[in-house]
Design an enzyme around this catalytic site. Structure first.
Site, PDB file in Angstrom:
ATOM      1  N   PRO A  66      30.115  20.497  23.266  1.00  0.00           N
ATOM      2  CA  PRO A  66      29.843  21.767  22.587  1.00  0.00           C
ATOM      3  C   PRO A  66      31.133  22.269  21.933  1.00  0.00           C
ATOM      4  O   PRO A  66      32.206  22.197  22.527  1.00  0.00           O
ATOM      5  CB  PRO A  66      29.412  22.704  23.709  1.00  0.00           C
ATOM      6  CG  PRO A  66      29.192  21.851  24.902  1.00  0.00           C
ATOM      7  CD  PRO A  66      29.945  20.587  24.698  1.00  0.00           C
ATOM      8  N   HIS A  67      31.023  22.736  20.709  1.00  0.00           N
ATOM      9  CA  HIS A  67      32.214  23.210  20.011  1.00  0.00           C
ATOM     10  C   HIS A  67      31.832  24.307  19.032  1.00  0.00           C
ATOM     11  O   HIS A  67      30.688  24.399  18.604  1.00  0.00           O
ATOM     12  CB  HIS A  67      32.931  22.063  19.285  1.00  0.00           C
ATOM     13  CG  HIS A  67      32.059  21.297  18.344  1.00  0.00           C
ATOM     14  ND1 HIS A  67      31.177  20.334  18.785  1.00  0.00           N
ATOM     15  CD2 HIS A  67      31.928  21.343  17.002  1.00  0.00           C
ATOM     16  CE1 HIS A  67      30.547  19.815  17.745  1.00  0.00           C
ATOM     17  NE2 HIS A  67      30.975  20.423  16.645  1.00  0.00           N
TER      18      HIS A  67
END
Length: 161
Positions: A66-67
């Site tokens: 996740p970013h």
């Protein structure tokens, strides 16, 4: 030292996190970044959730990256999370995720952001590293394993050739 090593403080390693959903994971990660780096938890949550709406950051094999971009940040920062119980992440292989590297980058991040994501994908494609990240219970040892990964992988490659 690899790019990720410079972004992952030992305090940003959560092992055995209890979270029943992707949303709950993002809430807990937001709290971690707020407590450790002073980044507002709602900013972290909103950034990760907005990116996830564009498409899953699940890679498969129980791994996700996740970013998101965070306004006002000067430098990228990472966090490693291993969940006590895997959660659905809409990964390409359909498997739930238990290991994730969360990456926050400045709003104007450019080539470096892509280089970091590329390195993370390479790291997680290393089966030995994945296996160790799933089993190491000491945050300091896990941090050492991640930060020394590149040299270790290169050494293995030479031995095989």
């Amino acid at each position: 030292m690899n790019l990720v090593a410079k972004l992952l403080p030992p305090s940003n390693i959560l092992l055995g996190l209890e979270a029943g959903s992707k949303k709950r994971v993002f809430e807990q990660v937001g709290l971690m970044f707020e407590n450790n780096q002073g980044i507002g938890r709602s900013q972290v949550f909103d950034s990760l959730f907005a990116r996830e709406k564009l498409g899953s950051t699940g890679l498969g094999q129980g791994i996700a990256i996740p970013h998101g971009r965070v306004k006002g940040m000067r430098e990228a920062i990472a966090g490693f999370v291993r969940l006590a119980t895997p959660v659905q992440f809409d990964a390409p292989d359909g498997k739930p995720v238990s290991i994730m590297m969360v990456l926050l980058v400045p709003e104007q991040a450019t080539e470096l952001h892509l280089q970091i994501l590329s390195e993370l994908a390479q790291m997680f494609s290393d089966r030995e590293l994945r296996d160790s990240l799933a089993t190491i219970d000491d945050p300091a040892e896990l941090h050492r394993r991640i930060t020394t990964w590149q040299a270790h992988a290169t050494g293995e490659h030479r031995a095989v050739v």
